[in-house]
Design a protein around this motif. Structure first.
Motif, PDB file in Angstrom:
ATOM      1  N   ALA A  12     -10.882  13.488 -33.782  1.00 38.21           N
ATOM      2  CA  ALA A  12     -10.372  12.346 -33.014  1.00 38.21           C
ATOM      3  C   ALA A  12     -10.744  12.860 -31.535  1.00 38.21           C
ATOM      4  CB  ALA A  12      -9.188  11.979 -32.926  1.00 38.21           C
ATOM      5  N   GLN A  26      -9.241  16.645 -31.664  1.00 35.47           N
ATOM      6  CA  GLN A  26      -8.475  16.958 -32.664  1.00 35.47           C
ATOM      7  C   GLN A  26      -9.080  16.880 -34.006  1.00 35.47           C
ATOM      8  OE1 GLN A  26      -5.192  13.991 -33.238  1.00 35.47           O
ATOM      9  NE2 GLN A  26      -3.730  15.437 -33.206  1.00 35.47           N
ATOM     10  N   ARG A  28      -8.752  15.745 -37.485  1.00 34.45           N
ATOM     11  CA  ARG A  28      -7.835  14.773 -38.158  1.00 34.45           C
ATOM     12  C   ARG A  28      -7.020  15.192 -39.609  1.00 34.45           C
ATOM     13  NH1 ARG A  28      -8.550   9.561 -36.048  1.00 34.45           N
ATOM     14  NH2 ARG A  28     -10.757   9.218 -35.059  1.00 34.45           N
ATOM     15  N   PRO A  35      -5.581  19.084 -41.294  1.00 38.29           N
ATOM     16  CA  PRO A  35      -6.693  19.054 -41.547  1.00 38.29           C
ATOM     17  C   PRO A  35      -7.370  19.785 -42.318  1.00 38.29           C
ATOM     18  CG  PRO A  35      -5.902  19.138 -39.112  1.00 38.29           C
ATOM     19  CD  PRO A  35      -4.840  19.642 -40.127  1.00 38.29           C
ATOM     20  N   ARG A  64      -7.599  21.186 -31.119  1.00 42.88           N
ATOM     21  CA  ARG A  64      -6.366  21.224 -31.732  1.00 42.88           C
ATOM     22  C   ARG A  64      -6.164  20.591 -33.370  1.00 42.88           C
ATOM     23  NH1 ARG A  64      -3.171  16.580 -30.308  1.00 42.88           N
ATOM     24  NH2 ARG A  64      -4.380  15.093 -29.054  1.00 42.88           N
ATOM     25  N   GLU A  66      -4.320  18.069 -35.953  1.00 48.06           N
ATOM     26  CA  GLU A  66      -3.384  16.921 -36.253  1.00 48.06           C
ATOM     27  C   GLU A  66      -2.113  17.168 -37.414  1.00 48.06           C
ATOM     28  OE1 GLU A  66      -3.714  11.880 -36.598  1.00 48.06           O
ATOM     29  OE2 GLU A  66      -4.827  13.397 -38.267  1.00 48.06           O
ATOM     30  N   GLY A  67      -1.098  16.689 -37.392  1.00 48.75           N
ATOM     31  CA  GLY A  67      -0.201  16.851 -38.559  1.00 48.75           C
ATOM     32  C   GLY A  67       0.596  18.117 -38.334  1.00 48.75           C
TER      33      GLY A  67
END
Length: 268
Positions: A12, A26, A28, A35, A64, A66-67
């Motif tokens: 993203a 980012q 995902r 990720p 970076r 996600e999650g």
């Protein structure tokens, strides 16, 4: 030239900062948790740094996850395909090589913001980033020997330079996890901060890099990364040994043990 990033599926990508000069990347979390690098994710994480370098509108990039974490390592389906299919293994070897050299040779500064688990291809870019920032409770693990293959990837090229040979051997050979706080103490990352401060600090650093003298910053990166280019032969050897391991029996046991959530029993 300005790059259109809309074709990326596993990343993203947004713009932020003054004049949108900071590219926020980012990874995902397809499973909603972490990720992981499957066939597409591994390829895209390799290619993105060429685009960042070619994009005249970008002055700095932030990477970076996600999650629940920064990166969860290679998708087991990809690992299994690498172990059973020579063409897949050859393709991913080239991507793994290019990932390291693309990050090193990207002329824009890269900032990584690592939280939670940081493993696999994401960790490659995270530790090779010019400024690596980790949450104090991040969990950095190079999991290669646990999988039954040599610690290739970025390990030989960057860990000894950052934290010394003794620490590198300890963490790489044993797959011992390193907290973000400990990683800062031994020099493996640039900074460790409280989790709530992670992104604000990463963005603040990126903004300073984007607003600084671009020639001075980029040429400083280029000169310093000659230390890594000198280590290229060690990296190439480690990567070849890693991928030779993907054709051996231990990786099959490594994958099976991860699927079964048990300790591996390597036959040697």
């Amino acid at each position: 030239m300005t790059i259109d990033y809309s074709h990326y599926e596993t990343l993203a990508i947004t713009r932020r900062g003054v004049n949108d000069a900071v590219l926020d990347i980012q990874m995902r979390a397809a499973n909603g948790k972490l990720p992981t690098a499957g066939h597409a994710g591994h390829r895209e994480l390799t290619e993105i740094w060429r685009d960042v370098s070619a994009d005249d509108s970008v002055r700095c990039a932030v990477l970076r996850g996600e999650g629940l974490g920064f990166s969860g390592g290679g998708d087991l389906a990809l690992v299994q395909d690498m172990a059973s299919d020579f063409e897949v293994r050859a393709r991913v070897w080239k991507e793994a090589r290019d990932l390291v050299y693309n990050v090193i040779n990207c002329d824009k500064p890269i900032v990584s913001a690592m939280h939670g688990p940081a493993v696999g291809a994401g960790l490659v870019a995270g530790l090779l980033a010019d400024i690596s920032i980790a949450a104090k409770d991040a969990r950095i693990v190079d999991g290669h020997t646990r999988l039954g293959v040599a610690a290739g990837d970025h390990a030989a090229i960057i860990w000894p330079l950052l934290c010394g040979m003794a620490k590198a051997k300890y963490y790489l050979m044993l797959c011992e996890p390193v907290s973000g706080e400990e990683a800062e103490r031994i020099g493996l990352v640039s900074l460790a901060v409280d989790g709530a401060e992670l992104l604000p600090r990463a963005y603040a650093v990126a903004d300073r890099l984007a607003e600084g003298s671009q020639t001075a910053i980029r040429w400083t990166k280029y000169a310093l990364n000659n230390w890594l280019r000198q280590a290229g032969p060690s990296f190439d050897t480690s990567l070849a040994l890693e991928f030779m391991g993907f054709a051996g029996p231990d990786v099959r046991e490594g994958v099976a043990s991860l699927r079964d959530k048990r300790a591996p029993k390597f036959g040697g």
